[in-house]
Design a protein around this motif. Structure first.
Motif, PDB file in Angstrom:
ATOM      1  N   ILE A 288     -17.477  15.075 -22.170  1.00 39.58           N
ATOM      2  CA  ILE A 288     -18.440  14.350 -21.349  1.00 39.58           C
ATOM      3  C   ILE A 288     -17.832  14.060 -19.975  1.00 39.58           C
ATOM      4  CG2 ILE A 288     -19.684  13.346 -23.292  1.00 39.58           C
ATOM      5  CD1 ILE A 288     -18.187  10.731 -22.837  1.00 39.58           C
ATOM      6  N   THR A 289     -18.673  14.031 -18.957  1.00 37.61           N
ATOM      7  CA  THR A 289     -18.255  13.690 -17.597  1.00 37.61           C
ATOM      8  C   THR A 289     -18.212  12.182 -17.475  1.00 37.61           C
ATOM      9  OG1 THR A 289     -19.255  15.691 -16.742  1.00 37.61           O
ATOM     10  CG2 THR A 289     -18.848  13.935 -15.155  1.00 37.61           C
ATOM     11  N   THR A 290     -17.164  11.693 -16.802  1.00 31.53           N
ATOM     12  CA  THR A 290     -16.976  10.255 -16.673  1.00 31.53           C
ATOM     13  C   THR A 290     -16.793   9.883 -15.193  1.00 31.53           C
ATOM     14  OG1 THR A 290     -14.606  10.557 -17.058  1.00 31.53           O
ATOM     15  CG2 THR A 290     -15.950  10.002 -18.968  1.00 31.53           C
ATOM     16  N   PRO A 291     -17.892   9.555 -14.487  1.00 37.53           N
ATOM     17  CA  PRO A 291     -17.746   9.112 -13.104  1.00 37.53           C
ATOM     18  C   PRO A 291     -16.857   7.869 -13.032  1.00 37.53           C
ATOM     19  CG  PRO A 291     -20.042   9.537 -13.627  1.00 37.53           C
ATOM     20  CD  PRO A 291     -19.276   9.576 -14.924  1.00 37.53           C
ATOM     21  N   THR A 292     -16.029   7.777 -12.027  1.00 41.17           N
ATOM     22  CA  THR A 292     -15.066   6.688 -11.886  1.00 41.17           C
ATOM     23  C   THR A 292     -15.696   5.314 -12.085  1.00 41.17           C
ATOM     24  OG1 THR A 292     -13.690   7.952 -10.392  1.00 41.17           O
ATOM     25  CG2 THR A 292     -13.440   5.573 -10.302  1.00 41.17           C
ATOM     26  N   GLY A 293     -15.129   4.559 -13.014  1.00 39.27           N
ATOM     27  CA  GLY A 293     -15.548   3.183 -13.231  1.00 39.27           C
ATOM     28  C   GLY A 293     -16.932   2.982 -13.799  1.00 39.27           C
ATOM     29  N   THR A 294     -17.558   4.042 -14.288  1.00 41.30           N
ATOM     30  CA  THR A 294     -18.915   3.948 -14.817  1.00 41.30           C
ATOM     31  C   THR A 294     -18.893   4.035 -16.332  1.00 41.30           C
ATOM     32  OG1 THR A 294     -19.797   5.002 -12.831  1.00 41.30           O
ATOM     33  CG2 THR A 294     -21.199   5.033 -14.775  1.00 41.30           C
ATOM     34  N   CYS A 295     -19.622   3.141 -16.977  1.00 43.26           N
ATOM     35  CA  CYS A 295     -19.723   3.174 -18.430  1.00 43.26           C
ATOM     36  C   CYS A 295     -20.556   4.377 -18.856  1.00 43.26           C
ATOM     37  CB  CYS A 295     -20.377   1.889 -18.940  1.00 43.26           C
ATOM     38  SG  CYS A 295     -20.532   1.826 -20.745  1.00 43.26           S
ATOM     39  N   VAL A 296     -20.001   5.173 -19.764  1.00 39.31           N
ATOM     40  CA  VAL A 296     -20.711   6.337 -20.278  1.00 39.31           C
ATOM     41  C   VAL A 296     -20.807   6.208 -21.802  1.00 39.31           C
ATOM     42  CG1 VAL A 296     -20.692   8.850 -20.505  1.00 39.31           C
ATOM     43  CG2 VAL A 296     -19.847   7.788 -18.406  1.00 39.31           C
ATOM     44  N   GLU A 297     -22.030   6.261 -22.290  1.00 38.16           N
ATOM     45  CA  GLU A 297     -22.271   6.178 -23.731  1.00 38.16           C
ATOM     46  C   GLU A 297     -21.995   7.537 -24.370  1.00 38.16           C
ATOM     47  OE1 GLU A 297     -26.034   5.374 -26.686  1.00 38.16           O
ATOM     48  OE2 GLU A 297     -26.055   4.469 -24.694  1.00 38.16           O
ATOM     49  N   PHE A 298     -21.406   7.519 -25.553  1.00 38.69           N
ATOM     50  CA  PHE A 298     -21.138   8.764 -26.266  1.00 38.69           C
ATOM     51  C   PHE A 298     -22.451   9.425 -26.659  1.00 38.69           C
ATOM     52  CE2 PHE A 298     -16.780   7.299 -28.072  1.00 38.69           C
ATOM     53  CZ  PHE A 298     -16.256   7.287 -26.796  1.00 38.69           C
ATOM     54  N   PRO A 299     -22.487  10.745 -26.677  1.00 40.63           N
ATOM     55  CA  PRO A 299     -23.722  11.444 -27.059  1.00 40.63           C
ATOM     56  C   PRO A 299     -24.029  11.286 -28.547  1.00 40.63           C
ATOM     57  CG  PRO A 299     -21.954  13.013 -26.664  1.00 40.63           C
ATOM     58  CD  PRO A 299     -21.414  11.659 -26.307  1.00 40.63           C
ATOM     59  N   ARG A 300     -25.268  11.590 -28.884  1.00 38.16           N
ATOM     60  CA  ARG A 300     -25.711  11.535 -30.279  1.00 38.16           C
ATOM     61  C   ARG A 300     -24.768  12.376 -31.144  1.00 38.16           C
ATOM     62  NH1 ARG A 300     -31.585  11.470 -32.127  1.00 38.16           N
ATOM     63  NH2 ARG A 300     -31.764  11.053 -29.935  1.00 38.16           N
ATOM     64  N   GLY A 301     -24.436  11.874 -32.293  1.00 41.07           N
ATOM     65  CA  GLY A 301     -23.542  12.579 -33.200  1.00 41.07           C
ATOM     66  C   GLY A 301     -22.087  12.159 -33.072  1.00 41.07           C
ATOM     67  N   PHE A 302     -21.768  11.357 -32.041  1.00 40.38           N
ATOM     68  CA  PHE A 302     -20.392  10.904 -31.852  1.00 40.38           C
ATOM     69  C   PHE A 302     -20.263   9.383 -31.896  1.00 40.38           C
ATOM     70  CE2 PHE A 302     -20.410  15.195 -30.383  1.00 40.38           C
ATOM     71  CZ  PHE A 302     -19.182  15.695 -30.804  1.00 40.38           C
ATOM     72  N   HIS A 303     -21.379   8.676 -32.109  1.00 41.41           N
ATOM     73  CA  HIS A 303     -21.311   7.224 -32.248  1.00 41.41           C
ATOM     74  C   HIS A 303     -20.573   6.882 -33.528  1.00 41.41           C
ATOM     75  CE1 HIS A 303     -24.095   5.671 -29.069  1.00 41.41           C
ATOM     76  NE2 HIS A 303     -24.309   6.969 -28.989  1.00 41.41           N
ATOM     77  N   ASN A 304     -19.597   6.008 -33.415  1.00 45.45           N
ATOM     78  CA  ASN A 304     -18.795   5.569 -34.563  1.00 45.45           C
ATOM     79  C   ASN A 304     -18.194   6.744 -35.327  1.00 45.45           C
ATOM     80  OD1 ASN A 304     -19.407   2.787 -34.111  1.00 45.45           O
ATOM     81  ND2 ASN A 304     -21.407   3.154 -35.028  1.00 45.45           N
ATOM     82  N   ASP A 305     -17.890   7.835 -34.631  1.00 39.42           N
ATOM     83  CA  ASP A 305     -17.342   9.015 -35.314  1.00 39.42           C
ATOM     84  C   ASP A 305     -16.424   9.810 -34.384  1.00 39.42           C
ATOM     85  OD1 ASP A 305     -16.867  10.805 -37.335  1.00 39.42           O
ATOM     86  OD2 ASP A 305     -18.739  11.912 -37.071  1.00 39.42           O
ATOM     87  N   VAL A 306     -15.494   9.113 -33.720  1.00 39.60           N
ATOM     88  CA  VAL A 306     -14.528   9.783 -32.845  1.00 39.60           C
ATOM     89  C   VAL A 306     -13.125   9.426 -33.333  1.00 39.60           C
ATOM     90  CG1 VAL A 306     -13.624   9.928 -30.490  1.00 39.60           C
ATOM     91  CG2 VAL A 306     -16.080   9.783 -30.870  1.00 39.60           C
ATOM     92  N   SER A 307     -12.374  10.462 -33.726  1.00 36.39           N
ATOM     93  CA  SER A 307     -11.037  10.232 -34.286  1.00 36.39           C
ATOM     94  C   SER A 307      -9.910  10.663 -33.353  1.00 36.39           C
ATOM     95  CB  SER A 307     -10.894  10.976 -35.616  1.00 36.39           C
ATOM     96  OG  SER A 307     -11.800  10.440 -36.556  1.00 36.39           O
ATOM     97  N   SER A 308     -10.229  11.449 -32.308  1.00 36.23           N
ATOM     98  CA  SER A 308      -9.215  11.844 -31.325  1.00 36.23           C
ATOM     99  C   SER A 308      -9.914  12.149 -30.002  1.00 36.23           C
ATOM    100  CB  SER A 308      -8.419  13.059 -31.813  1.00 36.23           C
ATOM    101  OG  SER A 308      -9.262  14.168 -32.054  1.00 36.23           O
ATOM    102  N   VAL A 309      -9.159  11.998 -28.912  1.00 44.74           N
ATOM    103  CA  VAL A 309      -9.707  12.230 -27.573  1.00 44.74           C
ATOM    104  C   VAL A 309      -8.656  12.897 -26.696  1.00 44.74           C
ATOM    105  CG1 VAL A 309     -11.275  10.242 -27.664  1.00 44.74           C
ATOM    106  CG2 VAL A 309      -9.003   9.979 -26.673  1.00 44.74           C
ATOM    107  N   SER A 310      -9.137  13.529 -25.635  1.00 44.89           N
ATOM    108  CA  SER A 310      -8.235  14.080 -24.629  1.00 44.89           C
ATOM    109  C   SER A 310      -8.892  13.897 -23.264  1.00 44.89           C
ATOM    110  CB  SER A 310      -7.947  15.560 -24.892  1.00 44.89           C
ATOM    111  OG  SER A 310      -7.049  16.054 -23.916  1.00 44.89           O
TER     112      SER A 310
END
Length: 114
Positions: free
Chosen positions: A49-71
């Motif tokens: 997902i794209t994350t504009p500086t300092g802006t809250c970005v909601e996770f897309p459908r299918g990733f709510h409460n289901d993220v175990s790793s990030v990069s």
């Protein structure tokens, strides 16, 4: 019609001055990105997902409460939040995080390196 060299030089100078000088594009808000994966070590279903500086970005459908790793984008600092509006307790990550303490995240705010 006959043009003198002086007249041609004057016209060339005016045309040269009238040529548009490139103006840099406005930079606006910088944007980074973060990869979200449902499995540890960036496995399972993943999305970026794209994350504009300092802006809250909601996770897309299918990733709510289901993220175990990030990069995240190298050098960027990100805070993962439990709610959709980046207001609840957060977890700080920078770069790749192969395992998260919980998968209960729903939004993110990222900022570039100083």
């Amino acid at each position: 019609m006959y043009f003198t060299p002086a007249l041609l030089a004057a016209v060339a100078t005016v045309i040269g001055l009238a040529t548009a000088t490139p103006v840099p594009e406005p930079q606006g808000i910088a944007a980074g990105s973060i990869e979200l994966c449902t499995g540890q070590y960036l496995q399972g279903r993943c999305t970026t997902i794209t994350t504009p500086t300092g802006t809250c970005v909601e996770f897309p459908r299918g990733f709510h409460n289901d993220v175990s790793s990030v990069s995240g984008l190298e050098g960027w600092n990100c805070n993962l939040y439990h709610d959709d509006h980046c207001t609840s307790a957060s977890y700080y990550v920078q770069g790749e995080q192969d395992t998260l303490p919980t998968d209960n995240f729903n939004s993110v705010i990222c900022t570039p390196p100083p």
